[in-house]
Design an enzyme around this catalytic site. Sequence first.
Site, PDB file in Angstrom:
ATOM      1  N   GLN A  26      -4.428  -1.763   9.973  1.00 54.12           N
ATOM      2  CA  GLN A  26      -4.293  -3.043   9.281  1.00 54.12           C
ATOM      3  C   GLN A  26      -4.915  -4.161  10.127  1.00 54.12           C
ATOM      4  O   GLN A  26      -4.573  -4.343  11.292  1.00 54.12           O
ATOM      5  CB  GLN A  26      -2.804  -3.330   8.997  1.00 54.12           C
ATOM      6  CG  GLN A  26      -2.551  -4.584   8.189  1.00 54.12           C
ATOM      7  CD  GLN A  26      -3.143  -4.540   6.777  1.00 54.12           C
ATOM      8  OE1 GLN A  26      -3.050  -3.537   6.073  1.00 54.12           O
ATOM      9  NE2 GLN A  26      -3.773  -5.631   6.365  1.00 54.12           N
ATOM     10  N   ASP A  28     -11.334   3.137   4.636  1.00 50.15           N
ATOM     11  CA  ASP A  28     -11.561   1.707   4.409  1.00 50.15           C
ATOM     12  C   ASP A  28     -12.898   1.243   4.995  1.00 50.15           C
ATOM     13  O   ASP A  28     -13.123   0.042   5.148  1.00 50.15           O
ATOM     14  CB  ASP A  28     -10.404   0.887   5.000  1.00 50.15           C
ATOM     15  CG  ASP A  28     -10.341  -0.522   4.413  1.00 50.15           C
ATOM     16  OD1 ASP A  28     -10.897  -0.747   3.319  1.00 50.15           O
ATOM     17  OD2 ASP A  28      -9.735  -1.404   5.046  1.00 50.15           O
ATOM     18  N   LYS A  63       0.837  -1.204   0.000  1.00 49.91           N
ATOM     19  CA  LYS A  63       0.000   0.000   0.000  1.00 49.91           C
ATOM     20  C   LYS A  63       0.870   1.252   0.000  1.00 49.91           C
ATOM     21  O   LYS A  63       0.609   2.210  -0.732  1.00 49.91           O
ATOM     22  CB  LYS A  63      -0.946  -0.007   1.219  1.00 49.91           C
ATOM     23  CG  LYS A  63      -2.066  -1.022   1.071  1.00 49.91           C
ATOM     24  CD  LYS A  63      -2.780  -1.303   2.380  1.00 49.91           C
ATOM     25  CE  LYS A  63      -3.778  -2.446   2.215  1.00 49.91           C
ATOM     26  NZ  LYS A  63      -4.286  -2.972   3.489  1.00 49.91           N
TER      27      LYS A  63
END
Length: 279
Positions: free
Chosen positions: A97, A120, A53
């Site tokens: 994450q 996200d 990423k």
Amino acid sequence: MNKLILDGKAVAQEIKSNLKKRVESLTEKGIVPCLATILVGDNPSSETYVRMKGNACEKIGIKSIRIQLPKDIQTEELIDAIQELNNDDAVHGILLQHPVPSHIDERKAFEAINLKKDVDGVTSAGYGQTALGFGEYPSCTPAAILNILKYYQITIEGKQAVVVGRSPILGKPVSALLLNENATVTTCHSKTANLPDILKQADIVVAAIGKPKFIQGDWLKDGCIVLDAGYNKGNIGDVDYESCYNVASAITPVPGGVGPVTIATLLKHTVDSAEKTLT
Ligand code: NAP
């Protein structure tokens, strides 16, 4: 039957094609889009995702900040780190994450992310908005799956879609997105009885299980569309590619399917969020 390999790299390229220009234009105005990624512990797969990423960000001029926290950190300390990023005007997107070590309350940590920076779609507000059909930043992997279907002009409306997996970041939101596109959606999970019988009805199959080669070709209907979100050790998806390829009319490979589109979607959401600071 003509086979279509759903090429995630091509879809990702299209999403990224005008991002560089948008980043340049923001940078000229003194705003460098910035994604902050928090990694707790040293899980090698998570390390790889975070690195990928970060590299993708840098290629198009998005700043990427990596916050690495020790695996024995407590939930409150993680929340403090998130709050610091919430309060930093130079940060436009925050990605925690997943998964975090099991002693941490991941839901509580996700909820600490400011909705405006929840690129996200992990907060309950972000998820709720996605489910209601007006979410600005749906979870990136579910959004990527929809992006692939749209890129290939695959009809969703009226189709039977079966999603295997119901995680808050993948199975549930992709089910909601497909429902919003007027598919008839069945969401399956580890307690689902007769999974192969349910899959036999599916025009669109989404695999989001986390078990390598789990879905077998002989469970599927001839000509179905298979989207494999799975990413297991050794670059192996959640569907048994060889047997599913034989039955499906279109299928995403692993790697090169959902993964690259997920990253491109994350970049886009970060740039969208940075642009919002101009208004
Ligand atoms: P997760 O949180 O572990 O959820 C897995 C889901 O699969 C759960 O809902 C679970 O059911 C269900 N499941 C487990 N065993 C099953 C079985 N035997 N039959 C039917 N359902 C079963 O995983 P996740 O985070 O959603 O990730 C799923 C996969 O996607 C993983 O391979 C992950 O690496 C991959 N992934 C890929 C990307 C990408 O960018 N490509 C991004 C995120 C995740 P219960 O709810 O009943 O436990």
